[in-house]
Write an enzyme that holds these catalytic residues in place. Sequence first.
Site, PDB file in Angstrom:
ATOM      1  N   ILE A 138       0.861  -1.171   0.000  1.00 51.46           N
ATOM      2  CA  ILE A 138       0.000   0.000   0.000  1.00 51.46           C
ATOM      3  C   ILE A 138       0.904   1.229   0.000  1.00 51.46           C
ATOM      4  CG2 ILE A 138      -2.025  -1.051   1.057  1.00 51.46           C
ATOM      5  CD1 ILE A 138      -1.184  -0.067   3.735  1.00 51.46           C
ATOM      6  N   ASP A 139       0.399   2.341  -0.498  1.00 49.79           N
ATOM      7  CA  ASP A 139       1.206   3.537  -0.664  1.00 49.79           C
ATOM      8  C   ASP A 139       1.767   4.044   0.665  1.00 49.79           C
ATOM      9  OD1 ASP A 139       0.550   3.452  -3.352  1.00 49.79           O
ATOM     10  OD2 ASP A 139      -1.125   4.850  -3.138  1.00 49.79           O
ATOM     11  N   LYS A 140       2.857   4.772   0.571  1.00 45.38           N
ATOM     12  CA  LYS A 140       3.522   5.323   1.753  1.00 45.38           C
ATOM     13  C   LYS A 140       2.553   6.082   2.651  1.00 45.38           C
ATOM     14  CE  LYS A 140       7.053   8.692   3.123  1.00 45.38           C
ATOM     15  NZ  LYS A 140       8.091   9.645   2.666  1.00 45.38           N
TER      16      LYS A 140
END
Length: 306
Positions: A138-140
């Site tokens: 999942i994105d930062k």
Amino acid sequence: MSESGEFAFVAEAPSARADVFLSGNMPQLTRSALKKIFESGGVTINGKAAKASQSVKSGDEVKIIVSPAQEYSVKAENIPLDIVYQDADIAVINKPQGMTVHMGNGNKEGTLVNALLYNLDSLSGINGVIRPGIVHRIDKDTSGLLVVAKNDAAHLSLSQQIAEKTCRRTYLALLEGVLKQDSGTVTTYIGRDPKDRLKMAVVPADKGKLAITDFCVEKRYQGYTLCRFDLHTGRTHQIRVHAKYMGHPVVGDPVYGIKKQKFSLEGQLLHAARLELTHPKTGERMVFTAPLPDYFTAVLNKLRPQ
């Protein structure tokens, strides 16, 4: 990967492709791992270097050399983790906003992988030295749940579940504006933005990959909508791109959102709230949930219901 060395097989029946033949005989190898071995010249048919697309005939001797797994080159770091669940095969982590999942683009420390190496006793090696245990990401600046594989058998099972869409991921996001529809499905193709290669965008079919997202309104506020998203595919930035495509970008999104927003946020209000999967060993269907982080609920508390 769990096995290394030279392996030889004699084809009892013809096969249209060498990689398909080996995939059936070496199920522990992922497609990407098998592709790398072909590209490095590690596969021969009757003593001659073979290509992945080469056909295999009855009686052909197919040999493959699998190199030993490399030791992890990422250092373990004593970073606290919210471990929602853990056993000998998997771990489910509630990732905080601001933490990158694995090394890349200059991120060599402070990643989820650095923390996993310290906090867990084992990780799968299929994804190599940079991404041990990482099955999906999942994105930062997206918070929430992701599952980690602690051995190669678990990794293969989880990867297959994601590919077959039996591993289900549900997100909550606060969107700019008020959605008129109560629910629906966004179906597009997503690829690199032709105007900015660092971004993703909705593109023509021949320029991207199919992306399907279900959405459902959870609550409407004055000027905002809390929305649930269920992924059918897992494209890079899929929810964020689809939210923008709908005309309602995620609040706080520095890439796809509006430039001016009322809240002092360090990233988008997007949270992986629910994860459903089948345990790789027991076959049990498991559901995990993670509550919205404090900074998310703090924004909701400032809003007025519509």
